[in-house]
Design a protein around this motif. Structure first.
Motif, PDB file in Angstrom:
ATOM      1  N   THR A 172       0.821  -1.209   0.000  1.00 19.70           N
ATOM      2  CA  THR A 172       0.000   0.000   0.000  1.00 19.70           C
ATOM      3  C   THR A 172       0.860   1.267   0.000  1.00 19.70           C
ATOM      4  N   ALA A 173       1.897   1.307   0.827  1.00 21.01           N
ATOM      5  CA  ALA A 173       2.754   2.496   0.913  1.00 21.01           C
ATOM      6  C   ALA A 173       3.465   2.764  -0.409  1.00 21.01           C
ATOM      7  N   ALA A 174       3.927   1.699  -1.057  1.00 23.74           N
ATOM      8  CA  ALA A 174       4.619   1.851  -2.337  1.00 23.74           C
ATOM      9  C   ALA A 174       3.666   2.374  -3.410  1.00 23.74           C
ATOM     10  N   SER A 175       2.434   1.874  -3.385  1.00 22.78           N
ATOM     11  CA  SER A 175       1.435   2.314  -4.353  1.00 22.78           C
ATOM     12  C   SER A 175       1.114   3.794  -4.164  1.00 22.78           C
ATOM     13  N   LEU A 181       2.355   9.784  -5.627  1.00 23.38           N
ATOM     14  CA  LEU A 181       3.009  11.047  -5.276  1.00 23.38           C
ATOM     15  C   LEU A 181       4.125  11.387  -6.263  1.00 23.38           C
ATOM     16  N   MET A 182       4.835  10.344  -6.713  1.00 21.11           N
ATOM     17  CA  MET A 182       5.912  10.558  -7.684  1.00 21.11           C
ATOM     18  C   MET A 182       5.354  11.131  -8.985  1.00 21.11           C
ATOM     19  N   PHE A 220      11.532  10.446  -4.366  1.00 18.83           N
ATOM     20  CA  PHE A 220      11.977   9.501  -3.334  1.00 18.83           C
ATOM     21  C   PHE A 220      13.309   8.905  -3.774  1.00 18.83           C
ATOM     22  N   GLU A 221      14.258   8.821  -2.846  1.00 25.16           N
ATOM     23  CA  GLU A 221      15.525   8.176  -3.183  1.00 25.16           C
ATOM     24  C   GLU A 221      15.312   6.701  -3.483  1.00 25.16           C
ATOM     25  N   GLN A 222      14.388   6.104  -2.738  1.00 25.15           N
ATOM     26  CA  GLN A 222      14.061   4.685  -2.878  1.00 25.15           C
ATOM     27  C   GLN A 222      12.587   4.531  -2.551  1.00 25.15           C
ATOM     28  N   LEU A 223      11.893   3.701  -3.282  1.00 21.10           N
ATOM     29  CA  LEU A 223      10.453   3.547  -3.077  1.00 21.10           C
ATOM     30  C   LEU A 223      10.179   3.011  -1.671  1.00 21.10           C
ATOM     31  N   PRO A 224       9.452   3.734  -0.826  1.00 18.03           N
ATOM     32  CA  PRO A 224       9.143   3.241   0.513  1.00 18.03           C
ATOM     33  C   PRO A 224       8.103   2.123   0.458  1.00 18.03           C
ATOM     34  N   LEU A 225       8.283   1.120   1.315  1.00 18.49           N
ATOM     35  CA  LEU A 225       7.401  -0.056   1.277  1.00 18.49           C
ATOM     36  C   LEU A 225       6.410  -0.111   2.434  1.00 18.49           C
TER      37      LEU A 225
END
Length: 289
Positions: free
Chosen positions: A249-252, A257-258, A264-269
């Protein structure tokens, strides 16, 4: 205790008209103390792989090494019982396997089957019931008088009473409400962190993989198509969508947002990682001004 698959094939009903190959040349290692998630569609081979983890089935080709025991196609079935004490499997809807008159007797059934005395079984029953979050007042109750969530905890306590080194979970939160699912997953995390238990989670819930696992194996049609840390596996959202595996869910949310220009430096999970990244971004924007 490590579990290692080397060039494992498995075929149901070989050399018959109903022959069906389920696993193809699997090579993988589940290291001692790890938390591994196994994901994939229905028919990907998850259940077949799971049954190899405590020698419920033997490979048609190759070898499965469980601790110091190597299982090959020719291995004698009579000598496999000790493995099932080391690797406990919690099958989907484990409460369906309850059958004794009291909770205490149900939890103690496995240990007594392996030679524990009545007193030892009773002691284990009390300890494991506490471990799954139920108090001693449940010991003499019928398991069939309990709620669905309580019955599942009792069934899990029965597996834990065997004192396994590895706990295999097959969709352990199926049918539970969100709160029940959260409590169940936190209980397994506690076992992993406090007791150093190796956890193997078979699930279709990618949020659980992102929140708890440290290694992910993706199966498709009996083959491993990707493996690595959740951070590695879930970075390729387009690949996940193409495989219809679902996205945490967080990555989606971060992906949306992107698209609006948030970097984001790295996609948060996880929700925590997403919140931290947004906070860092907010602070940086304030400094730049």
């Amino acid at each position: 205790m490590d579990i290692r698959f080397e060039q494992v094939d498995f075929t149901y009903q070989p050399n018959t008209p109903f022959e069906q190959r389920a696993l193809f040349d699997l090579n993988l290692t589940i290291t001692d103390g790890s938390y591994t998630a196994i994901v994939g569609h229905t028919g990907s081979g998850k259940s077949t792989l799971l049954q190899h983890l405590n020698a419920l089935v033997k490979p048609t080709k190759g070898s499965v090494t469980i601790g110091d025991r190597k299982i090959v196609p020719e291995t004698n079935n009579k000598n496999l019982k000790p493995i099932r004490k080391k690797v406990g499997i919690v099958f989907q809807f484990p409460e369906a396997q309850l059958f004794e008159e009291t909770v205490a007797r149900d939890i103690a059934f496995g240990p007594k089957n392996f030679g524990a005395t009545g007193a030892e079984g009773a002691k284990l029953a009390a300890e494991m019931l506490d471990l799954v979050g139920l108090d001693a007042s449940y010991l003499e109750r019928s398991p069939f008088e309990l709620s669905g969530g309580q019955m599942r905890r009792v069934a899990i306590a029965g597996v834990l009473a065997m004192e396994p080194e590895v706990l295999v979970l097959d969709e352990p939160t199926a049918g539970l409400d969100p709160q029940g699912r959260k409590e169940m997953m936190e209980m397994f995390q506690h076992l992993h962190e406090e007791r150093g238990m190796t956890i193997i989670l078979v699930t279709h819930l990618m949020d659980d993989v992102a929140n708890y696992a440290d290694h992910v194996i993706v199966l498709e049609q009996g083959r491993i198509v990707k493996a690595g840390s959740p951070q590695e596996v879930f970075q390729e959202i387009d690949w996940l969508k193409a495989k219809q595996l679902g996205v945490p869910t967080a990555a989606s949310f971060a992906e949306k947002l992107m698209a609006k220009g948030v970097a984001f430096e790295q996609l948060p999970l996880t929700a925590e990682a997403l919140a931290n990244d947004l906070l860092k971004g907010s602070k940086k924007a304030g400094e730049d001004q």
